[in-house]
Design a protein around this motif. Sequence first.
Motif, short mmCIF file in Angstrom:
data_model
loop_
_atom_site.label_atom_id
_atom_site.label_comp_id
_atom_site.label_asym_id
_atom_site.label_seq_id
_atom_site.Cartn_x
_atom_site.Cartn_y
_atom_site.Cartn_z
N VAL A 1 0.94 -1.31 -0.03
CA VAL A 1 -0.16 -0.31 0.10
C VAL A 1 0.28 1.18 -0.17
CG1 VAL A 1 -1.47 1.23 1.54
CG2 VAL A 1 -1.90 -0.66 1.06
N ILE A 2 2.27 0.84 0.48
CA ILE A 2 3.01 2.27 1.07
C ILE A 2 3.09 2.69 -0.48
CG2 ILE A 2 4.95 3.53 2.44
CD1 ILE A 2 3.66 1.82 4.61
N SER A 3 3.74 1.78 -0.88
CA SER A 3 4.36 1.85 -1.98
C SER A 3 3.61 2.59 -3.41
CB SER A 3 5.28 0.08 -2.91
OG SER A 3 4.34 -0.25 -2.69
N GLU A 4 2.33 1.61 -3.22
CA GLU A 4 1.39 2.80 -4.07
C GLU A 4 1.32 3.42 -4.27
OE1 GLU A 4 -1.81 -0.43 -4.12
OE2 GLU A 4 -0.80 -2.12 -4.52
N GLU A 5 1.42 4.03 -3.06
CA GLU A 5 0.78 5.53 -2.95
C GLU A 5 2.25 6.43 -2.99
OE1 GLU A 5 -0.14 5.66 1.47
OE2 GLU A 5 -1.89 5.19 1.40
N GLN A 6 3.01 6.13 -2.84
CA GLN A 6 4.52 6.80 -3.52
C GLN A 6 4.83 7.04 -4.61
OE1 GLN A 6 7.71 4.45 -0.86
NE2 GLN A 6 7.46 6.12 0.81
N LYS A 7 3.88 5.87 -5.32
CA LYS A 7 4.33 5.79 -6.81
C LYS A 7 3.28 6.27 -7.73
CE LYS A 7 5.90 0.61 -8.07
NZ LYS A 7 5.33 -0.34 -8.42
#
Length: 198
Positions: free
Chosen positions: A107-113
């Motif tokens: 979830v965090i990586s998707e938000e950062q992307k």
Amino acid sequence: MATKPAATMGRLDVKPDPKTFLKAKEKTAPLEKTDTGFKYETTRKPSVPSRTEFPPIVESSSKNFLETNKIDSALTAPKKRHEVEVDYLRKEDFGKVPEYLTKVKEVISEEQKARAEAEESARNKNKQQFRLLSEAEKSELLAGLKKNHDTINAEYNTLPIAIHTLAQKQRKESIEKQLKQIETDMERLSKKEVYVKL
């Protein structure tokens, strides 16, 4: 026509007797008597034993229960608990990252992307909307600003020292505002790279 004994107007001729006063619930009808006594419906208590009957005799034992209990408790070994020792090093998921942490990382990586993509698209839009000023254009603009600054400053110097009227105050404030704006523009144009909106 016969009159009722108490149906007279005015004072009574007969004095009332104080001993024959009206008592509580004297004129109300008596309540009906209901039988609320307890009755056995099906079973009856056993009959009382007669004088000739004797209860059964129970033989008393000479055993001392307290002492026997003390001895039994001292001799019996305590119950062993069957505790299973868990070896955490040999568990199936030992050394593995828990599932909930992997989900949180995703979830965090998707938000950062998504954030990085939004910033990149905003930068691309800004690059398309602005262009870099050349040195010739900058020097031309600076010369024009300096000329405007000189004329407005000369006008400011012609103002009287003591200002009394409202129109004079408003004129002074507007000239000061123009001078301040020109100075900020000159400061911006004095930088190395200056971008102008298309």
